[in-house]
Structure formats: C-alpha cells, structure tokens
Motif scaffolding. Sequence first.
Motif, short mmCIF file in Angstrom:
data_model
loop_
_atom_site.label_atom_id
_atom_site.label_comp_id
_atom_site.label_asym_id
_atom_site.label_seq_id
_atom_site.Cartn_x
_atom_site.Cartn_y
_atom_site.Cartn_z
N GLU A 1 0.92 -1.20 0.05
CA GLU A 1 0.08 0.21 0.12
C GLU A 1 0.74 1.27 -0.14
O GLU A 1 0.48 2.30 -0.72
CB GLU A 1 -0.94 -0.05 1.21
CG GLU A 1 -1.99 -1.02 1.29
CD GLU A 1 -2.77 -1.29 2.38
OE1 GLU A 1 -2.53 -0.19 3.16
OE2 GLU A 1 -3.49 -2.30 2.52
N GLN A 2 2.04 1.18 0.85
CA GLN A 2 2.80 2.24 0.70
C GLN A 2 3.38 2.54 -0.46
O GLN A 2 3.83 3.64 -0.98
CB GLN A 2 3.97 2.11 1.89
CG GLN A 2 3.26 2.09 3.50
CD GLN A 2 4.43 1.58 4.16
OE1 GLN A 2 5.58 1.60 3.92
NE2 GLN A 2 3.85 1.12 5.33
N GLN B 1 2.47 1.88 -3.70
CA GLN B 1 1.37 2.34 -4.45
C GLN B 1 1.77 3.99 -4.91
O GLN B 1 1.55 4.55 -5.88
CB GLN B 1 0.22 2.36 -4.15
CG GLN B 1 -0.29 0.79 -3.91
CD GLN B 1 -2.03 0.94 -3.97
OE1 GLN B 1 -2.66 1.38 -4.77
NE2 GLN B 1 -2.21 0.29 -2.89
N CYS B 2 2.47 4.62 -3.92
CA CYS B 2 2.86 6.36 -4.27
C CYS B 2 4.08 6.48 -4.71
O CYS B 2 4.70 7.50 -4.82
CB CYS B 2 2.70 6.78 -2.87
SG CYS B 2 0.96 7.08 -2.06
N ALA B 3 4.96 5.36 -4.94
CA ALA B 3 6.34 5.33 -5.32
C ALA B 3 6.33 6.09 -6.85
O ALA B 3 5.41 5.39 -7.49
CB ALA B 3 6.93 4.06 -5.29
N PRO B 4 7.43 6.79 -7.13
CA PRO B 4 7.37 7.33 -8.51
C PRO B 4 7.58 6.27 -9.69
O PRO B 4 6.95 6.37 -10.79
CB PRO B 4 8.46 8.19 -8.59
CG PRO B 4 9.16 7.88 -7.46
CD PRO B 4 8.42 7.11 -6.60
N ARG C 1 -0.94 -1.24 -11.31
CA ARG C 1 -0.15 0.09 -11.44
C ARG C 1 0.81 0.08 -12.46
O ARG C 1 0.81 0.95 -13.28
CB ARG C 1 0.40 0.55 -10.18
CG ARG C 1 0.65 2.00 -9.98
CD ARG C 1 1.08 2.54 -8.66
NE ARG C 1 1.74 3.95 -8.92
CZ ARG C 1 2.95 4.10 -8.59
NH1 ARG C 1 3.72 2.97 -8.21
NH2 ARG C 1 3.38 5.22 -8.61
#
Length: 219
Positions: A85-86, A88-91, A146
């Motif tokens: 979940e964390q 998912q915000c990775a570039p 993603r």
Amino acid sequence: MKKLMAARSPEIARKPRADAVRNRERVLEAAKAVFSAGGSEASLEAVARHAGVGIGTLYRHFPTREALYEAVYRREVEQLGDLAEQLQCAPEPVEALRRWLRANVEFVATKKGMVAALALVAHGSTELHAYSFDRLTRAIGTLLARAVAAGAIRGDISAEDVLRALIGMCYMHDQPGWQTTALRLLDVFVDGLRVQPVGTAASAAKPANKAARKAPRKA
C-alpha cells in the motif's frame, strides 16, 4: 473520593493492556530475529531473552511454539500487505514492484526456522494458507495493476503467476547463499516483464545485419 477512583480506574485498566501490547510486539520482533538466525533449533527461551521479557510473559501471549510461529508469520504477511500500500505512491511502478518482491525474500528467510512447525499449523488450518495467499496476491495485484496501467509491465501475467514465480525462486531457501541467487533471479524476472519499446528488437538486429553485409566473401 469515589469519583476520583472512578476517574482513575480507566487509566489503571488501560496501562497493563498497553504494556501487554508492547510486550507482544517485542516478542514477535525478537522471534523474527531469532528464527531467522537460529534455524529450527532456536528456542523460546532465546526469544524471551532477546525480547527482554520473562518466559512466563512469552507463554501468556503464545502458549505453544506453533502459536508463536503462526503469529510471526501472520505479522510478516500483514507488513508485506502494508508495504504494498505504501509503495503505490512510489514514482516508479516497476521499481515499486521489484522492491516489494525483494522484501518477500527476507520474509522467506524469516520462515526458514519455522518451516516444520508451520507445516503442522498449515496442515490443520486451511484458513492460514487461504489468508496468506489472499493477502499476498492482493498486495501483488495492486502493484502489478499500477505498472501495467503505466505501460511499463506486460499485461498478460496475473498476480497469482508472480506469486508462484516468487515461491519458485525461493525454493532452495535451505541452501547456502540462496538469497543472493533468489535476488538475482528476481531482477531477471522483473526485467523480463518490462514492455519493450516498439522497434527495439529490429534496431538491435540492424548492426548485426550490417556487419554481415560488410564481411568479406571467401573465394
């Protein structure tokens, strides 16, 4: 006086519970370290010493070795789910997937000292197997979707396929140096999932064709 005691009683009741939660987390963290380093011979006494608690405290939380093994296993699975979940915000979606898969290699290393006991636990608990498979598959699915949506990963592979491939890479976890091998195979696997730019194969073949044309003919 009664009102004062009533006001204090919730705080008094909560403090042991907070201590119990902290002790439980310390035991689980210590168990992860001991099982990873000590293999199947690691004792519960060693876990208690590492956690800085008495053996009685350990047994109050985990009455059997199998109960402790299962708790460590579930905790690791939950942490892997949280990590997904964390990430998912990775570039970079591909690197996020790679990082999550590499974290799983460490997870397998933790399981190394618990294989025998977990086999017994899982044999009598299909719920444990179903829980872990579902949680890990969902974690992979979020990262995979993603990367596919970004056009970076091919779309003809499922989360279940990736999980089974990962399990296969870690199959030799009881051999010396297995983690290095697993991480190398993992990189090859992830790079193989990347979508290649159109024309890459053709452009790679051009220099070889050109060299072939320039090669002198034999008389």
